[in-house]
Design a protein around this motif. Structure first.
Motif, PDB file in Angstrom:
ATOM      1  N   GLN A  13       0.832  -1.196   0.000  1.00 54.02           N
ATOM      2  CA  GLN A  13       0.000   0.000   0.000  1.00 54.02           C
ATOM      3  C   GLN A  13       0.871   1.252   0.000  1.00 54.02           C
ATOM      4  O   GLN A  13       2.009   1.231   0.464  1.00 54.02           O
ATOM      5  N   PRO A  14       0.331   2.350  -0.486  1.00 51.70           N
ATOM      6  CA  PRO A  14       1.083   3.615  -0.411  1.00 51.70           C
ATOM      7  C   PRO A  14       1.504   3.908   1.019  1.00 51.70           C
ATOM      8  O   PRO A  14       0.738   3.705   1.962  1.00 51.70           O
ATOM      9  N   GLY A  15       2.736   4.361   1.161  1.00 50.40           N
ATOM     10  CA  GLY A  15       3.290   4.606   2.485  1.00 50.40           C
ATOM     11  C   GLY A  15       4.014   3.422   3.073  1.00 50.40           C
ATOM     12  O   GLY A  15       4.687   3.558   4.109  1.00 50.40           O
ATOM     13  N   PRO A  41       5.484   0.411 -17.005  1.00 50.78           N
ATOM     14  CA  PRO A  41       4.854   0.184 -18.318  1.00 50.78           C
ATOM     15  C   PRO A  41       4.756   1.467 -19.115  1.00 50.78           C
ATOM     16  O   PRO A  41       4.303   2.497 -18.606  1.00 50.78           O
ATOM     17  N   GLY A  42       5.223   1.415 -20.354  1.00 49.62           N
ATOM     18  CA  GLY A  42       5.112   2.570 -21.232  1.00 49.62           C
ATOM     19  C   GLY A  42       6.134   3.667 -20.982  1.00 49.62           C
ATOM     20  O   GLY A  42       6.078   4.719 -21.611  1.00 49.62           O
ATOM     21  N   LYS A  43       7.043   3.407 -20.052  1.00 50.96           N
ATOM     22  CA  LYS A  43       8.051   4.414 -19.725  1.00 50.96           C
ATOM     23  C   LYS A  43       9.454   3.879 -19.978  1.00 50.96           C
ATOM     24  O   LYS A  43       9.673   2.667 -20.040  1.00 50.96           O
ATOM     25  N   GLU A  44      10.390   4.799 -20.116  1.00 49.24           N
ATOM     26  CA  GLU A  44      11.778   4.393 -20.292  1.00 49.24           C
ATOM     27  C   GLU A  44      12.368   3.922 -18.960  1.00 49.24           C
ATOM     28  O   GLU A  44      11.923   4.333 -17.889  1.00 49.24           O
ATOM     29  N   ARG A  45      13.361   3.081 -19.070  1.00 47.47           N
ATOM     30  CA  ARG A  45      14.083   2.645 -17.883  1.00 47.47           C
ATOM     31  C   ARG A  45      14.774   3.838 -17.243  1.00 47.47           C
ATOM     32  O   ARG A  45      15.328   4.695 -17.949  1.00 47.47           O
ATOM     33  N   GLU A  46      14.774   3.890 -15.910  1.00 54.76           N
ATOM     34  CA  GLU A  46      15.455   4.977 -15.215  1.00 54.76           C
ATOM     35  C   GLU A  46      16.329   4.431 -14.103  1.00 54.76           C
ATOM     36  O   GLU A  46      16.020   3.412 -13.483  1.00 54.76           O
ATOM     37  N   LYS A  87       5.250   5.174  -3.039  1.00 54.98           N
ATOM     38  CA  LYS A  87       4.197   5.912  -3.721  1.00 54.98           C
ATOM     39  C   LYS A  87       3.732   5.100  -4.939  1.00 54.98           C
ATOM     40  O   LYS A  87       4.506   4.296  -5.480  1.00 54.98           O
ATOM     41  N   PRO A  88       2.533   5.327  -5.402  1.00 51.05           N
ATOM     42  CA  PRO A  88       2.069   4.620  -6.603  1.00 51.05           C
ATOM     43  C   PRO A  88       3.014   4.799  -7.795  1.00 51.05           C
ATOM     44  O   PRO A  88       3.166   3.873  -8.606  1.00 51.05           O
ATOM     45  N   GLU A  89       3.647   5.944  -7.891  1.00 50.26           N
ATOM     46  CA  GLU A  89       4.564   6.175  -9.011  1.00 50.26           C
ATOM     47  C   GLU A  89       5.864   5.389  -8.904  1.00 50.26           C
ATOM     48  O   GLU A  89       6.688   5.399  -9.828  1.00 50.26           O
ATOM     49  N   ASP A  90       6.070   4.693  -7.795  1.00 54.02           N
ATOM     50  CA  ASP A  90       7.217   3.793  -7.670  1.00 54.02           C
ATOM     51  C   ASP A  90       6.941   2.431  -8.300  1.00 54.02           C
ATOM     52  O   ASP A  90       7.843   1.588  -8.390  1.00 54.02           O
ATOM     53  N   ILE A 109      25.102   3.578 -17.928  1.00 56.61           N
ATOM     54  CA  ILE A 109      25.857   2.638 -18.766  1.00 56.61           C
ATOM     55  C   ILE A 109      26.091   1.365 -17.966  1.00 56.61           C
ATOM     56  O   ILE A 109      26.659   1.403 -16.880  1.00 56.61           O
ATOM     57  N   VAL A 110      25.670   0.252 -18.543  1.00 57.66           N
ATOM     58  CA  VAL A 110      25.806  -1.039 -17.866  1.00 57.66           C
ATOM     59  C   VAL A 110      26.595  -1.974 -18.770  1.00 57.66           C
ATOM     60  O   VAL A 110      26.099  -2.393 -19.815  1.00 57.66           O
ATOM     61  N   ARG A 111      27.815  -2.286 -18.370  1.00 56.80           N
ATOM     62  CA  ARG A 111      28.668  -3.169 -19.162  1.00 56.80           C
ATOM     63  C   ARG A 111      28.854  -4.525 -18.486  1.00 56.80           C
ATOM     64  O   ARG A 111      29.602  -5.355 -18.979  1.00 56.80           O
ATOM     65  N   GLY A 112      28.151  -4.699 -17.381  1.00 61.33           N
ATOM     66  CA  GLY A 112      28.232  -5.966 -16.679  1.00 61.33           C
ATOM     67  C   GLY A 112      26.964  -6.764 -16.860  1.00 61.33           C
ATOM     68  O   GLY A 112      26.475  -6.925 -17.970  1.00 61.33           O
ATOM     69  N   SER A 113      26.402  -7.225 -15.763  1.00 56.00           N
ATOM     70  CA  SER A 113      25.254  -8.118 -15.816  1.00 56.00           C
ATOM     71  C   SER A 113      23.976  -7.401 -15.394  1.00 56.00           C
ATOM     72  O   SER A 113      24.016  -6.422 -14.656  1.00 56.00           O
ATOM     73  N   TRP A 114      22.869  -7.941 -15.863  1.00 52.37           N
ATOM     74  CA  TRP A 114      21.530  -7.509 -15.455  1.00 52.37           C
ATOM     75  C   TRP A 114      20.830  -8.686 -14.777  1.00 52.37           C
ATOM     76  O   TRP A 114      21.008  -9.834 -15.179  1.00 52.37           O
ATOM     77  N   GLY A 115      20.002  -8.356 -13.802  1.00 53.77           N
ATOM     78  CA  GLY A 115      19.124  -9.367 -13.245  1.00 53.77           C
ATOM     79  C   GLY A 115      17.862  -9.471 -14.078  1.00 53.77           C
ATOM     80  O   GLY A 115      17.678  -8.738 -15.052  1.00 53.77           O
ATOM     81  N   GLN A 116      16.985 -10.380 -13.666  1.00 47.31           N
ATOM     82  CA  GLN A 116      15.759 -10.613 -14.438  1.00 47.31           C
ATOM     83  C   GLN A 116      14.624  -9.691 -14.021  1.00 47.31           C
ATOM     84  O   GLN A 116      13.607  -9.600 -14.706  1.00 47.31           O
ATOM     85  N   GLY A 117      14.784  -9.010 -12.903  1.00 44.39           N
ATOM     86  CA  GLY A 117      13.790  -8.049 -12.454  1.00 44.39           C
ATOM     87  C   GLY A 117      12.834  -8.606 -11.420  1.00 44.39           C
ATOM     88  O   GLY A 117      12.563  -9.819 -11.380  1.00 44.39           O
ATOM     89  N   THR A 118      12.315  -7.718 -10.587  1.00 44.36           N
ATOM     90  CA  THR A 118      11.285  -8.066  -9.610  1.00 44.36           C
ATOM     91  C   THR A 118      10.223  -6.974  -9.630  1.00 44.36           C
ATOM     92  O   THR A 118      10.548  -5.783  -9.669  1.00 44.36           O
ATOM     93  N   GLN A 119       8.962  -7.384  -9.641  1.00 41.12           N
ATOM     94  CA  GLN A 119       7.855  -6.430  -9.771  1.00 41.12           C
ATOM     95  C   GLN A 119       7.541  -5.790  -8.427  1.00 41.12           C
ATOM     96  O   GLN A 119       7.364  -6.486  -7.418  1.00 41.12           O
ATOM     97  N   VAL A 120       7.442  -4.471  -8.432  1.00 42.47           N
ATOM     98  CA  VAL A 120       6.977  -3.713  -7.269  1.00 42.47           C
ATOM     99  C   VAL A 120       5.708  -2.978  -7.676  1.00 42.47           C
ATOM    100  O   VAL A 120       5.705  -2.235  -8.653  1.00 42.47           O
ATOM    101  N   THR A 121       4.638  -3.224  -6.931  1.00 42.00           N
ATOM    102  CA  THR A 121       3.366  -2.574  -7.200  1.00 42.00           C
ATOM    103  C   THR A 121       2.904  -1.861  -5.935  1.00 42.00           C
ATOM    104  O   THR A 121       2.781  -2.497  -4.875  1.00 42.00           O
ATOM    105  N   VAL A 122       2.688  -0.563  -6.058  1.00 46.70           N
ATOM    106  CA  VAL A 122       2.229   0.240  -4.930  1.00 46.70           C
ATOM    107  C   VAL A 122       0.807   0.695  -5.231  1.00 46.70           C
ATOM    108  O   VAL A 122       0.574   1.505  -6.125  1.00 46.70           O
ATOM    109  N   SER A 123      -0.112   0.151  -4.489  1.00 41.71           N
ATOM    110  CA  SER A 123      -1.528   0.425  -4.773  1.00 41.71           C
ATOM    111  C   SER A 123      -2.360   0.135  -3.531  1.00 41.71           C
ATOM    112  O   SER A 123      -2.049  -0.769  -2.753  1.00 41.71           O
ATOM    113  N   SER A 124      -3.437   0.912  -3.397  1.00 39.14           N
ATOM    114  CA  SER A 124      -4.369   0.670  -2.300  1.00 39.14           C
ATOM    115  C   SER A 124      -5.518  -0.228  -2.777  1.00 39.14           C
ATOM    116  O   SER A 124      -6.397  -0.571  -1.991  1.00 39.14           O
TER     117      SER A 124
END
Length: 124
Positions: A13-15, A41-46, A87-90, A109-124
């Motif tokens: 949840q938020p917070g 979704p729909g955004k560039e990686r940051e 926050k929801p925007e996270d 710049i990433v010249r090494g390894s990447w992980g596969q990712g883990t989903q974070v969802t912030v929502s009430s």
């Protein structure tokens, strides 16, 4: 096999708070800067946060400064991202990645390894 594996994502949840972990196998993280990145979704990686290899210098994106904390444990070959006051925007898929150079990683710049990712969802 060189691998980074993230864990700790989920629905909160938020917070609320989450602690992401990234464990390396097949190589030692000691000589690498490590970063957390995210992509919604729909955004560039940051870039979210980075930590240098030896002296613990850290970087945080303005959007997470004061709420997120990056740390590393070289004995456990791991890096962590403590996320508070979420926050929801996270909401995004969070990835860890490595590069031999801290400044390069801060620049995205990433010249090494990447992980596969883990989903974070912030929502009430």
């Amino acid at each position: 096999q060189v691998q980074l594996v993230e864990s700790g994502g989920g629905l909160v949840q938020p917070g609320g708070s989450l602690r992401l972990s990234c464990v390396a196998s097949g190589f030692t993280l000691d000589y690498y800067a490590i970063g957390w990145f995210r992509q919604a979704p729909g955004k560039e990686r940051e870039g979210v946060s980075c930590i240098s290899s030896s002296d613990g210098i850290t970087y945080y994106a303005d959007s997470v400064k004061g709420r997120f904390t990056i740390s590393r444990d070289n004995f456990k070959n791991s890096v962590y991202l403590q996320m508070n006051s979420l926050k929801p925007e996270d909401t995004a898929v969070y990835y860890c990645a490595t590069d031999p150079d801290y400044k390069s990683l801060v620049a995205g710049i990433v010249r090494g390894s990447w992980g596969q990712g883990t989903q974070v969802t912030v929502s009430s």
